[in-house]
Design an enzyme around this catalytic site. Structure first.
Site, PDB file in Angstrom:
ATOM      1  N   PHE A  58     -42.179  75.206 -20.671  1.00  0.00           N
ATOM      2  CA  PHE A  58     -40.835  74.849 -20.225  1.00  0.00           C
ATOM      3  C   PHE A  58     -40.616  74.993 -18.727  1.00  0.00           C
ATOM      4  CE2 PHE A  58     -39.971  76.631 -24.638  1.00  0.00           C
ATOM      5  CZ  PHE A  58     -40.059  75.384 -25.233  1.00  0.00           C
ATOM      6  N   CYS A  79     -50.400  80.655 -35.243  1.00  0.00           N
ATOM      7  CA  CYS A  79     -51.245  79.713 -35.979  1.00  0.00           C
ATOM      8  C   CYS A  79     -51.196  78.298 -35.411  1.00  0.00           C
ATOM      9  CB  CYS A  79     -50.816  79.683 -37.449  1.00  0.00           C
ATOM     10  SG  CYS A  79     -50.999  81.264 -38.283  1.00  0.00           S
ATOM     11  N   TYR A 133     -37.994  83.184 -16.631  1.00  0.00           N
ATOM     12  CA  TYR A 133     -38.107  82.213 -17.726  1.00  0.00           C
ATOM     13  C   TYR A 133     -39.281  82.548 -18.650  1.00  0.00           C
ATOM     14  CZ  TYR A 133     -34.776  79.810 -14.811  1.00  0.00           C
ATOM     15  OH  TYR A 133     -33.654  79.512 -14.054  1.00  0.00           O
TER      16      TYR A 133
END
EC number: 4.1.1.17
Length: 460
Positions: A332, A361, A390
């Site tokens: 992000f 996973c 962040y």
């Protein structure tokens, strides 16, 4: 709001001569014989205090309003409130957090141009008046639900030179700005200023110059229509670490002349900014533990010699935090992270092409695609620096993996400096505390004492 308390967060003083890195080593040593080698952070709040001093040296006319979304830790908010910062909030929850420690509404800007009606009403109910907008729909929502609002018009910028671009989503053009000002006049809504954001990771400081110039145009439009505009918000995106192409002072050396040209000191305009990563990125170090390992031998090497084949291997390491946790910044925030080893490699030690993966996973959960590392073992530790921005704020518990524990530390001189800033403001001359980052323990190679920090619960 006047004290740090262990009820709020675990805060410890660093003993003289020790650094936050020493605390990392201490925590690793404490769990060395345990199976519970969970990932953890050590955050040096002295670094935040130093950043605050550095800010006012570089941008003396600009008041910082910390972007809470970057890292919403209550300890961070409390520290910055004591230092006198304002706060950029993007939601009801962030406003509640900031006001829960006693911050007045005047020190908050609701800097989200697209707000839910119920949250506009909440801001009105708790006295938060400054808020941004960039569309007629938002203008009408605020006019109906918050008659006392003091609106700041968010304008678009050229953010093509930024790593994280925002103007594709937010900001009005100059042409639209005039139409919005005219509509605000019809609705009898008070417009007090202009805001912009050039994007995070901006590589061209001239972008700020153009944005400040555009803001001046909008101020002039507002004056023509009878608005008394007196607030300029130059946004955020300032670097929080030194591993960047464009250093903080390189940016501010361009911003200051632009501010002096278009908004001189005697113009009556208050200037604020919304730094987030600037304050917290470099203060956080993340320690992760290797929980699994896979050796991949290159079957195409063509060699029958076992030693040659072993030298041609690549290694995959699996650690106990990943992109669904702290390393969401890779997805992000366009972050590129590099591991730091806790053990210094031997001079003749061989390095192998390695990749680092998170614990979930999902095959997407890759932290580092390729990095040259000596061969490590399950149970070894890796550190990742500059992990305060962040990261924890957007971390999830996907697959049931919990967020890392946080440990907060600060040196006594930095604590005293924070106390002095609270009482007297930023002083013209502040002590040079850069030497505090040097660790006597690390330099001398000495073993750490059982405790290199003591708990703090001190009034300021």
């Amino acid at each position: 709001m006047n004290s740090f308390s262990n009820d709020d967060f675990d805060f410890s003083f660093l003993e003289e001569g020790f650094s936050a890195r020493d605390i990392v080593e201490q925590k690793i040593n404490e769990v060395s014989l345990s199976d519970d080698k969970d990932a953890f952070y050590v955050a040096d709040f002295g670094d935040i205090v130093k950043k605050h001093v550095r800010w006012f040296k570089a941008l003396p006319r600009v008041t910082p309003f910390y972007a809470v979304k970057c890292n919403d830790g209550k300890a961070i908010v409390k520290t910055l409130s004591i230092l006198g910062a304002g706060f950029d909030c993007a939601s009801k929850t962030e406003i509640q957090l900031v006001q829960s420690i006693g911050v007045s509404p005047e020190r908050i800007i609701y800097a989200n141009p697209c707000k839910q009606v119920s949250q506009i009403k909440y801001a009105a109910s708790c006295g938060v008046e400054k808020m941004t907008f960039d569309s007629e729909v938002e203008l009408m929502k605020v006019a109906r639900n918050h008659p006392n609002a003091k609106l700041v018009l968010r304008i678009a910028t050229d953010d093509s030179k930024a790593v994280c671009r925002l103007s594709v989503k937010f900001g009005a053009t100059l042409k639209t700005s005039r139409l919005l000002l005219e509509r605000a006049k019809e609705l009898n809504v008070d417009i007090i200023g202009v805001s912009f954001h050039v994007g995070s990771g901006c590589t061209d400081p001239q972008t700020y110059v153009q944005a400040v110039s555009d803001a001046r145009c909008v101020f002039d439009m507002g004056a023509e229509l009878g608005f008394n505009m007196h607030l300029l918000d130059i946004g955020g995106g300032f670097p929080g670490s030194e591993d960047v192409k464009l250093k903080f002072e390189e940016i501010t050396s361009v911003i200051n002349p632009a501010l002096d040209k278009y908004f001189p000191a005697d113009s009556g305009v208050k200037i604020i900014a919304e730094p987030g990563r600037y304050y917290v990125a470099s203060s956080f170090t993340l320690a992760v533990n290797i929980i699994a390992k896979k050796v991949m031998v290159n079957e195409q090497s063509g060699s029958d010699d076992e030693e040659d084949a072993a030298n041609d291997k690549t290694l995959m390491y699996y650690v106990n935090d990943g992109v669904y946790g702290s390393f969401n910044c890779i997805l992000f925030d366009h972050a590129h992270v590099k591991p730091v080893l806790t053990k210094k490699p031997k001079p003749d030690e061989k390095f192998y092409s390695s990749s680092i993966w998170g614990p979930t996973c999902d095959g997407l959960d890759r932290i580092v695609e390729r990095f040259e590392l000596p061969e490590l073992q399950v149970g070894d530790w890796m550190l990742f620096e500059n992990m305060g921005a962040y990261t924890v704020a957007a971390a999830s518990t996907f697959n049931g993996f919990q967020r890392p524990t946080l440990y907060y530390v600060m040196s006594r001189p930095h604590w005293q400096l924070m106390h002095d800033i609270k009482e007297h403001g930023i002083l013209p001359e502040v002590p040079d505390l850069s030497a505090l980052h040097v660790s006597c323990a690390q330099e001398s190679g000495m073993e750490l004492a059982p405790a290199v920090c003591t708990a703090a619960s001190i009034n300021v």
